[in-house]
Write an enzyme that holds these catalytic residues in place. Sequence first.
Site, PDB file in Angstrom:
ATOM      1  N   ALA A   1      32.206  18.009 114.319  1.00  0.00           N
ATOM      2  CA  ALA A   1      33.009  19.108 113.764  1.00  0.00           C
ATOM      3  C   ALA A   1      32.157  20.368 113.659  1.00  0.00           C
ATOM      4  CB  ALA A   1      33.565  18.724 112.395  1.00  0.00           C
TER       5      ALA A   1
ATOM      6  N   HIS B   1      25.784  22.225 113.613  1.00  0.00           N
ATOM      7  CA  HIS B   1      25.401  23.640 113.779  1.00  0.00           C
ATOM      8  C   HIS B   1      24.029  23.707 114.457  1.00  0.00           C
ATOM      9  CE1 HIS B   1      27.541  24.306 109.643  1.00  0.00           C
ATOM     10  NE2 HIS B   1      28.433  24.320 110.619  1.00  0.00           N
TER      11      HIS B   1
HETATM   12 FE1  CFM Z   1      29.685  28.916 107.617  1.00  0.00          FE
HETATM   13 FE2  CFM Z   1      32.073  28.973 108.361  1.00  0.00          FE
HETATM   14 FE3  CFM Z   1      31.294  28.163 105.933  1.00  0.00          FE
HETATM   15 FE4  CFM Z   1      30.662  26.666 108.099  1.00  0.00          FE
HETATM   16 FE5  CFM Z   1      32.955  25.241 108.012  1.00  0.00          FE
HETATM   17 FE6  CFM Z   1      34.394  27.538 108.324  1.00  0.00          FE
HETATM   18 FE7  CFM Z   1      33.582  26.751 105.908  1.00  0.00          FE
HETATM   19 MO1  CFM Z   1      35.383  25.429 107.190  1.00  0.00          MO
HETATM   20  S1  CFM Z   1      30.458  28.165 109.509  1.00  0.00           S
HETATM   21  S2  CFM Z   1      29.522  27.137 106.376  1.00  0.00           S
HETATM   22  S3  CFM Z   1      31.058  24.627 108.856  1.00  0.00           S
HETATM   23  S4  CFM Z   1      31.332  30.072 106.752  1.00  0.00           S
HETATM   24  S5  CFM Z   1      34.531  25.690 109.277  1.00  0.00           S
HETATM   25  S6  CFM Z   1      33.968  29.436 109.281  1.00  0.00           S
HETATM   26  S7  CFM Z   1      35.410  27.561 106.534  1.00  0.00           S
HETATM   27  S8  CFM Z   1      33.519  24.672 106.120  1.00  0.00           S
HETATM   28  S9  CFM Z   1      32.444  27.745 104.217  1.00  0.00           S
HETATM   29  C1  HCA Z   2      35.552  21.337 109.661  1.00  0.00           C
HETATM   30  C2  HCA Z   2      36.482  22.511 109.823  1.00  0.00           C
HETATM   31  C3  HCA Z   2      36.986  23.034 108.507  1.00  0.00           C
HETATM   32  C4  HCA Z   2      37.947  22.091 107.854  1.00  0.00           C
HETATM   33  C5  HCA Z   2      38.737  22.748 106.787  1.00  0.00           C
HETATM   34  C6  HCA Z   2      39.469  21.922 105.785  1.00  0.00           C
HETATM   35  C7  HCA Z   2      37.694  24.383 108.809  1.00  0.00           C
HETATM   36  O1  HCA Z   2      34.707  21.337 108.776  1.00  0.00           O
HETATM   37  O2  HCA Z   2      35.665  20.427 110.438  1.00  0.00           O
HETATM   38  O3  HCA Z   2      38.998  20.882 105.350  1.00  0.00           O
HETATM   39  O4  HCA Z   2      40.534  22.390 105.380  1.00  0.00           O
HETATM   40  O5  HCA Z   2      37.314  25.376 108.271  1.00  0.00           O
HETATM   41  O6  HCA Z   2      38.655  24.372 109.588  1.00  0.00           O
HETATM   42  O7  HCA Z   2      35.911  23.302 107.659  1.00  0.00           O
END
Ligand code: CFM
Ligand code: HCA
Length: 539
Positions: free
Chosen positions: A55, A188
Amino acid sequence: MKNIVDKALEKYPAKTFKQRKKHIIVKDSENESQDIAANTRTVPGIITNRGCCYAGCKGVVVGPIKDMVHIVHGPIGCSYYAWGTRRNKATAEKEGDTAGENFIEYCFSTDMQESDIVFGGEKKLKLAIKEAMELFNPKAISISATCPVGLIGDDINAVAVQAEKEYGIQVLAFNCEGYKGVSQSAGHHIANNKFIKDVIGKGNKDFSDKKFNINILGEYNIGGDAWEVERVLNKIGYNVIATLTGDGSIERIKNAHKADLNLVQCHRSINYIAEMLEEKYGTPWLKTNFIGIDAFSQTLRDMAIFFDDEELTARTEAVIAEELEAIEGEVEYYSERLSGRTAFLYVGGSRSHHYQNLLSTFGVETILSGYEFAHRDDYEGREVIPFIKPDADSKNIEELKVQKDEKNYRVIISPEKLEELKKVIPLNEYKGLIKDSPEGSIIIDDLNHYETETFIKILKPDMFFSGIKDVFVAKKMGVMAKQLHSYDYSGPYAGFRGAINFARDTDMGVYTPSWKYVTAPWKTEPMIVGNVEEEVASC
Ligand code: CFM
Ligand code: HCA
């Protein structure tokens, strides 16, 4: 009298209590060394909100690159889950080698079946690449491995090398099997390493006719955020070479080493690239926050300080004034309607920090904030990096060491000036979530469903911002809840105009008459924890 944290965790078995306690702190600025346990595996049996390595790699970092075909090698479920849910928007480039190409709406999968698991799936992968070439003829392809691929040992790297030869395009293979590492953050890291090794530095576009060349790192254009930020940056006079990776283009990313400054929005997902770009090409990075009116204005001013150009500084102030004037009335209106309320913020690895500023613009106080998978530096600041012990990710993911690229390295600002600047702006610096959080607020790592319910019952927030897996729990408890990952169906929330979109959506959530039809469980059943008023007063 037990404090709130002990009370919330009291139903845990002793071992779990001890483990989880290390992941929760109550902000106390008198205590300078508040540390938190982070980036450790979730306690088995607990319902976590975390995602997996795949993911983080395919879904978060690689997937938003629009001018590539992203093939997921695995069962269809993994592809389906990562298809469109994150709302990372993109439009095709108007010029360049990949003009007109945008594959973001598609979902490419090898759809592995049991027989492929038994006899191997490489043939199917080769076939998928062939089909993608015949149908779409892309200039680049990515292959992301899911759990079974690693378990059965399909060699996706060999398939990628062969496909590169056969089709004369770039094929990037990511060994991002879901089980690798602790969470999304492992993915990442895997994605970033490959960009540094095989993508950035390969372009040779000339930007010498442009001033103020920058990259935006760690901004994924969820609900159009990157577009709103770029609108303002362009108006001031910046030239954005590449965004990693929101509305991202592989052609642009190849030229990312040409920028004079890298902006780091999401520290968690991209800090490796920022650090490596500095070592390899000499580009400094600035920690930014595009979320929240004050935070965005501050970021724009920090950028102007970095470039130290009279005209740019004047233009920055003029644009800030113009943008603020346009939203003044709405800020006042929504502040009146929202102020005095409290919120929980629980997101992946950076938004729980960034959104505190936006909420405070409208008078909303964050009383609990948490990250799913951040590392200690995201909580405590980068100064703890040398003291972080090796974790589960360290065993699985290559720690890439980069060297100065003699041909492309540039001294953008003298080392002396850089040191001076570091005293005034967050250059190569991130102070983390804890330092900015309100006194007495609770900060949690890897919050789970049980703790979510318990803390809601104790603290009764007015708003709960989180992801799809837990918003419904809060809603059924009668608490306004909103997705802060995908913004439900809305956005952008970044920048000046985005702040108003956010306030409007939050206002609708708070004032909807539907709350009349929901009865909070504590109104009908006994509290699972003691007396709320007493608990809060004792903290
Ligand atoms: Fe950075 Fe994000 Fe975030 Fe992220 Fe994520 Fe996201 Fe998030 Mo969902 S890259 S850490 S892994 S800001 S997908 S765009 S929203 S968890 S807080
Ligand atoms: C991910 C993606 C996610 C999931 C969001 C959620 C996103 O971590 O696989 O749990 O609602 O932003 O789409 O973080």
